[in-house]
Design an enzyme around this catalytic site. Structure first.
Site, PDB file in Angstrom:
ATOM      1  N   GLY A   1      -1.946  -9.315   5.227  1.00  0.00           N
ATOM      2  CA  GLY A   1      -0.662  -8.678   5.507  1.00  0.00           C
ATOM      3  C   GLY A   1      -0.612  -8.131   6.922  1.00  0.00           C
ATOM      4  N   ASP A   2       0.606  -7.725   7.348  1.00  0.00           N
ATOM      5  CA  ASP A   2       0.826  -7.131   8.679  1.00  0.00           C
ATOM      6  C   ASP A   2       0.437  -8.062   9.811  1.00  0.00           C
ATOM      7  OD1 ASP A   2       1.713  -4.791   7.472  1.00  0.00           O
ATOM      8  OD2 ASP A   2      -0.306  -3.967   7.365  1.00  0.00           O
TER       9      ASP A   2
ATOM     10  N   GLY B   1       2.443  -9.844  11.412  1.00  0.00           N
ATOM     11  CA  GLY B   1       3.564  -9.966  12.351  1.00  0.00           C
ATOM     12  C   GLY B   1       4.576 -10.984  11.839  1.00  0.00           C
ATOM     13  N   LYS B   2       4.652 -11.092  10.506  1.00  0.00           N
ATOM     14  CA  LYS B   2       5.590 -12.052   9.894  1.00  0.00           C
ATOM     15  C   LYS B   2       7.032 -11.729  10.277  1.00  0.00           C
ATOM     16  CE  LYS B   2       4.021 -10.755   5.896  1.00  0.00           C
ATOM     17  NZ  LYS B   2       2.902  -9.899   6.338  1.00  0.00           N
TER      18      LYS B   2
ATOM     19  N   ASN C   1       6.339  -2.214  -0.752  1.00  0.00           N
ATOM     20  CA  ASN C   1       4.991  -2.104  -0.176  1.00  0.00           C
ATOM     21  C   ASN C   1       4.966  -2.796   1.187  1.00  0.00           C
ATOM     22  OD1 ASN C   1       5.377  -4.569  -1.479  1.00  0.00           O
ATOM     23  ND2 ASN C   1       3.294  -4.753  -2.238  1.00  0.00           N
ATOM     24  N   ALA C   2       5.911  -3.677   1.434  1.00  0.00           N
ATOM     25  CA  ALA C   2       5.980  -4.400   2.705  1.00  0.00           C
ATOM     26  C   ALA C   2       6.605  -3.527   3.782  1.00  0.00           C
ATOM     27  CB  ALA C   2       6.813  -5.667   2.534  1.00  0.00           C
ATOM     28  N   GLY C   3       6.187  -3.767   5.026  1.00  0.00           N
ATOM     29  CA  GLY C   3       6.832  -3.141   6.177  1.00  0.00           C
ATOM     30  C   GLY C   3       6.862  -4.183   7.273  1.00  0.00           C
ATOM     31  N   HIS C   4       8.041  -4.654   7.610  1.00  0.00           N
ATOM     32  CA  HIS C   4       8.187  -5.740   8.581  1.00  0.00           C
ATOM     33  C   HIS C   4       8.957  -5.213   9.789  1.00  0.00           C
ATOM     34  CE1 HIS C   4       7.944  -8.521   4.839  1.00  0.00           C
ATOM     35  NE2 HIS C   4       6.782  -8.027   5.176  1.00  0.00           N
TER      36      HIS C   4
ATOM     37  N   GLN D   1       3.355  -9.444   2.395  1.00  0.00           N
ATOM     38  CA  GLN D   1       1.897  -9.369   2.247  1.00  0.00           C
ATOM     39  C   GLN D   1       1.224 -10.606   2.864  1.00  0.00           C
ATOM     40  OE1 GLN D   1       3.764  -8.445  -0.965  1.00  0.00           O
ATOM     41  NE2 GLN D   1       3.871  -6.598   0.264  1.00  0.00           N
TER      42      GLN D   1
ATOM     43  N   THR E   1      -2.587  -7.424  -4.140  1.00  0.00           N
ATOM     44  CA  THR E   1      -1.343  -6.912  -4.679  1.00  0.00           C
ATOM     45  C   THR E   1      -1.043  -7.671  -5.975  1.00  0.00           C
ATOM     46  OG1 THR E   1       0.919  -6.266  -4.120  1.00  0.00           O
ATOM     47  CG2 THR E   1       0.195  -8.442  -3.325  1.00  0.00           C
TER      48      THR E   1
ATOM     49  N   GLY F   1       1.396   4.723   7.446  1.00  0.00           N
ATOM     50  CA  GLY F   1       0.747   5.374   8.588  1.00  0.00           C
ATOM     51  C   GLY F   1      -0.780   5.347   8.514  1.00  0.00           C
TER      52      GLY F   1
ATOM     53  N   ASP G   1      -1.835 -10.649  23.158  1.00  0.00           N
ATOM     54  CA  ASP G   1      -1.907  -9.695  24.283  1.00  0.00           C
ATOM     55  C   ASP G   1      -2.955  -8.603  24.042  1.00  0.00           C
ATOM     56  OD1 ASP G   1       0.146  -9.159  22.233  1.00  0.00           O
ATOM     57  OD2 ASP G   1       0.413  -7.245  23.244  1.00  0.00           O
TER      58      ASP G   1
ATOM     59  N   GLY H   1       3.602  -9.997  22.733  1.00  0.00           N
ATOM     60  CA  GLY H   1       4.203  -8.667  22.754  1.00  0.00           C
ATOM     61  C   GLY H   1       5.160  -8.602  21.583  1.00  0.00           C
TER      62      GLY H   1
END
Ligand code: GDP
Ligand code: IMO
Ligand code: MG
Length: 430
Positions: A12-13, A15-16, A38-41, A225, A240, A307, A338, A420
């Site tokens: 997960g995370d 950069g989808k 649960n996702a954070g995009h 995810q 998950t 966080g 980068d 970036g």
């Protein structure tokens, strides 16, 4: 047939969100097929930052139609807040532009309480869930006791069903976990209020998307995810409860076989994980600090929603080859190149050593990686700032060599590289 599926190839995370946003420029429909809040995009467009949890990231492109499939579990309070936040940021959301599957299951306050109680009871063996009620909501679904969006359309029956559901989970909370029960009538009152606002968005997304695909419209399916968090194929039990892999797009949107064209595997240029579970290439100390960042930049490796600091390590090609196989990935989108600028040398894990044996594939999936020592290949780093690179030729030779070596070791092409977080900070490799 014009169905493109975006999946995460790691934990997960990857950069989808940023690549779904980019690819959505060419799509008519953007559709989330698994997971919940649960996702954070994260999507950056100029001065604006969008953090999406349930609504597909492609909604930021003004011409798209958004879909949330039956494979998603929906906390209605979070969804309604997200809709409002997007509207406040100038994104148009209405029942014409956002369609929710009638068969998607609900996350209720009872699921949240159960997630908390179960994690507390696991003690040192805790999964490190996001405490968003994901596991309990999918458990209700699989045990055929769940509440679906379609149930919200009949208020009287819905009220009774919610009260039954809360009483049922209250028995677990009090008897198994010795925690406080929830007030069933209050939970049902709140959910009935939500139902009034959500009802106009409920539809049959299988019909909608199938018709669209048959007419030649482009559908972009967005996985939340990542492959290594997949319930069946991930690092079980540290996973998950949904299917983030490509086949999940078909099940989670109600689509038949044969429409898919590209499966885009989003891969971070290094490895990160939030929560417990195996991580063979994990780093500690100074190198870890450099990869993670301090939290001063929005892209530093701290959970978008929770966080929590993410665990970090070198790119693991054994796990990447595994993800490519499980998903049928046709091309890779590499993110955060980068972040590797300035390292003197960069390591990639090409295989594992286990009791003197060297392996490049996993005999029994990724669940039990204890005893597997990474075998590293060392590549020279680059010192140049690559954030302004937009073409292959703009990348320093050592950055190009890094990408070419990955391609060689995984057997598929890297088609997109991000340098970036901004929408335009991308190198397309033709
Ligand atoms: P997702 O869950 O896969 O959509 O990824 P997240 O949004 O949770 O985490 C990715 C983070 O990295 C976000 O803060 C992005 O804005 C950021 N990001 C994505 N691509 C790049 C990149 O190429 N370089 C940098 N520096 N940040 C990036
Ligand atoms: P996106 O879509 C990273 C992790 C949690 C935990 C495990 C189970 O932003 O990539 P859950 O709450 O799902 O029962 O937690 O899965 N996890 C994620 N890690 N990105 C995510 O989503 C995640 N969604 C769940 O940290 O280890
Ligand atoms: Mg995320």
């Amino acid at each position: 047939m014009p169905l493109d599926i975006v999946v995460g190839t790691q934990w997960g995370d990857e950069g989808k969100g940023r690549f779904v946003d980019l690819l959505a420029a060419e799509a008519d429909y953007v559709a989330r097929f698994n997971g919940g809040d649960n996702a954070g995009h994260t999507v950056h467009v100029g001065p604006q930052t969008f953090k999406l949890q349930l609504i597909p990231s492609g909604i930021v492109q003004p011409h798209t139609i958004g879909v949330i499939g039956n494979g998603v579990v929906i906390n209605p309070t979070i969804l309604l807040t997200e809709i409002q936040t997007l509207i406040d940021s100038g994104i148009q959301i209405s029942p014409k532009r956002l369609h929710l599957s009638f068969a998607a299951h609900l996350i209720t306050p009872a699921h949240l309480a159960l997630d908390r109680a179960q994690e507390a009871a696991r003690g040192n063996a805790k999964i490190g869930t996001t405490l968003r009620g994901i596991g309990p909501a999918y458990t209700s679904k699989v045990s055929r006791q769940g509440l679906r969006l379609v149930d919200m359309l009949n208020m009287e029956r819905f009220k009774l069903a919610v009260e039954d559901h809360v009483k049922n989970i209250n028995r677990q909370l009090t008897k198994l976990y010795q925690t406080e029960p929830l007030d069933a009538p209050r939970v049902s009152d709140d959910l009935l209020q939500n139902a009034i606002q959500i009802a106009p968005y409920i539809s049959d997304v299988s019909i909608l998307l199938t018709k669209a695909l048959r007419q030649g419209c482009r559908v972009l399916a967005e996985g939340a995810q990542g492959t290594l968090l997949d319930l069946d194929h991930g690092t079980y039990p540290f996973v998950t409860s949904s299917t983030p892999t490509a086949a999940g797009a078909l099940i989670g949107l109600g689509l038949g076989l044969g429409y898919e064209e590209r499966v885009i595997g989003v891969t971070k240029a290094f490895q990160t994980r939030v929560g417990s579970g195996p991580f063979p290439t994990e780093l500690e100390g100074d190198l870890a600090q450099r990869l993670r960042g301090t939290g001063e930049h929005p892209w530093d490796e701290f959970g978008t929603i929770t966080g929590r600091p993410r665990r970090v390590g070198w790119l693991d090609l054994v796990l990447l080859r595994y993800a490519i196989r499980i998903n049928g990935v046709t091309e890779l989108a590499l993110t955060k190149l980068d972040i590797l600028s300035g390292f003197e040398k960069i390591l990639i894990c090409t295989g594992y050593r286990n009791n003197e044996h060297e392996i490049t594939n996993l005999p029994y999936g990724p669940s039990d990686l204890s005893g597997f020592e990474p075998i590293y290949e060392e590549l020279p780093g680059w010192q140049e700032d690559i954030r302004t690179a937009r073409h292959w030729e703009n990348l320093p030779p050592n950055a190009r060599a890094y990408i070419l070596r990955i391609e060689e070791l995984i057997g598929i092409q890297v088609r997109l590289v991000s340098v970036g977080p901004e929408r335009e900070q991308v190198v397309e490799i033709i």
